[in-house]
Design a protein around this motif. Structure first.
Motif: not given
Length: 467
Positions: A151-164
């Protein structure tokens, strides 16, 4: 291809789904939970590998769409996923279930982060439902820590995706519109919340399942322990029962001892008489007659001794089918010795065969125990009658009647209790009729008694027919 390989190939062709299930389940995994999950995990990994391969084959060979610049990276990423999935299947087939699952989840986590950083949040929108699979796999197969790490990986992926995505929207000289940034952040919070709810549901389900499994294992261990104790108690009871039966046989032989001694004295007298007659005779014919008489008397003595030895020896229970009429006829000499001249013995066989299923030695013990009690109830003599009725039902009835002292209602109600006796101390163990009742019950039969003071006793038993 050898014969074994060809037979397996034919089985796959006839029953492909059944063969596939058997193949997936045939893994050298020790843990029972992991062994149960192994077929499903292998199937998921194979489906992912095959689906990705087919999609890229279609894209490259059949689509006809020009190759885009970013698709090379996507192809390499997909190839990595395919290799990891197939590698996981190979590890599971070799019994390394946990290593395979953790490796797949770790590689998937890295690829999710890389794909989000490269394609952005919007670029991963269509793959987000698929990401729930990794949460389920982490929670159900590996455990709660792996679930929350994923779950933490998915949240981090969401943050990275929004920043991108925000970085991609930056104009050359100005910041992106404020509402565009807030919309993207809001979408990311919604996605993270949805993943959180899914993670909580999986976490609670996994906790409940594992608690149930622990309780089931605990109860299973308790049941196995209780079963082992029960087996030990049954074995001990059987051992004590065999000892008790043997003791009763020896006791019955003791009651027969005086009659046997009388018989042996009589046979020895015959042998000595024939020997003297042979020594006094002068002719060969007379000597042969004397030797024949000695041989006959010796054979009778051997038969008596062998009957006692066979009866009193300690053997395991051996149920067989035999005719109760014949068994009682064989016991008649021993019963005659037991009662002596003061008691009249009558044995009334049934009109036809009375075949029963019973241990023959135990049947002899049963008859002798009842006869011994009857003999002790008739100190001044009387009559003992045994009647056999084969009947038309599934049982053979045998009645034992004596003209002895009889029993009161209180005594009649307790005669089958172990160690209950009305005899003075040292003259009875109170085990004879208890053994009789146990032997009959163990064979699936029934026993009843009818008795009144000064009117004798009637024991009526029913034993299963032997076919």
């Amino acid at each position: 291809m050898n014969e074994s390989g060809s037979s397996q190939a034919r089985a796959w062709l006839r029953h492909p789904w059944r063969s596939l299930r058997s193949w997936l389940a045939d893994v050298p995994v020790v843990d029972p939970v992991e062994r149960r999950n192994a077929p499903m995990v292998q199937l998921v990994l194979l489906v992912l590998a095959v689906a990705a391969s087919l999609l890229w084959i279609y894209r490259i060979v059949f689509s006809g769409i020009p190759w885009r610049s970013g698709e090379t990276v996507d192809l390499l990423t997909s190839l990595g996923v395919i290799v990891v999935c197939l590698g996981g299947v190979i590890l599971i087939r070799r019994g390394r279930f946990q290593r395979a699952t953790r490796m797949v989840l770790a590689v998937v986590a890295l690829m999710l982060l890389a794909a989000s950083a490269r394609n952005g949040f919007d670029g991963q929108a269509y793959e987000q439902p698929m990401q729930v699979v990794w949460l389920v796999l982490a929670g159900l197969i590996v455990g709660r820590p792996a679930l929350w790490c994923m779950y933490a990986v998915l949240v981090l992926a969401i943050v990275l995706g929004i920043a991108t995505d925000i970085a991609a929207d930056l104009p050359t000289a100005a910041a992106p519109p404020r509402h565009a940034v807030s919309d993207r952040i809001g979408s990311g919070i919604i996605a993270a919340t949805i993943f959180l709810l899914v993670t909580l549901a999986i976490d609670r389900s996994v906790a409940a399942l594992r608690a149930t499994l622990r309780e089931a294992n605990r109860r299973g261990d308790q049941l196995a322990l209780a079963n082992a104790r029960l087996g030990e108690e049954i074995a001990e009871r059987e051992r004590l029962t065999e000892q008790l039966i043997h003791a009763r046989k020896v006791e019955a032989v003791g009651h027969l001892a005086s009659g046997v001694a009388h018989d042996f004295n009589h046979l020895l007298g015959l042998i000595l008489g024939h020997a003297r007659r042979g020594m006094r005779s002068d002719g060969l014919t007379a000597a042969k007659d004397a030797l024949g008489g000695i041989d006959s008397a010796a054979r009778r003595a051997t038969a008596v001794a062998q009957t006692l030895l066979n009866f009193s020896r300690r053997d395991a229970t051996r149920v067989e089918v035999f005719d109760a009429n014949e068994a009682l006829a064989e016991l008649q000499p021993m019963l005659t010795q037991l009662f002596g001249a003061g008691v009249r013995l009558d044995i009334e066989p049934s009109a036809g065969p009375a075949r029963i299923s019973f241990d023959r030695n135990q049947f002899s013990l049963l008859v002798l125990n009842i006869a011994t009690n009857a003999h002790q109830a008739m100190p001044e003599g009387g009559r003992f009658r045994i009647a056999v009725d084969a009947g038309t039902t599934d049982t053979v009835s045998i009645s034992f009647a004596d003209t002895g002292q009889g029993m009161s209602d209180e005594v009649r109600g307790r005669i089958f209790e172990p160690f209950f006796t009305t005899k003075p101390a040292g003259q009875g163990t109170g085990l004879g009729l208890a053994v009789v009742a146990n032997l009959i019950a163990a064979a699936g039969g029934r026993i009843a008694v009818d008795s009144r003071p000064d009117h004798g006793s009637l024991f009526h038993i029913e034993l299963p027919h032997g076919f």
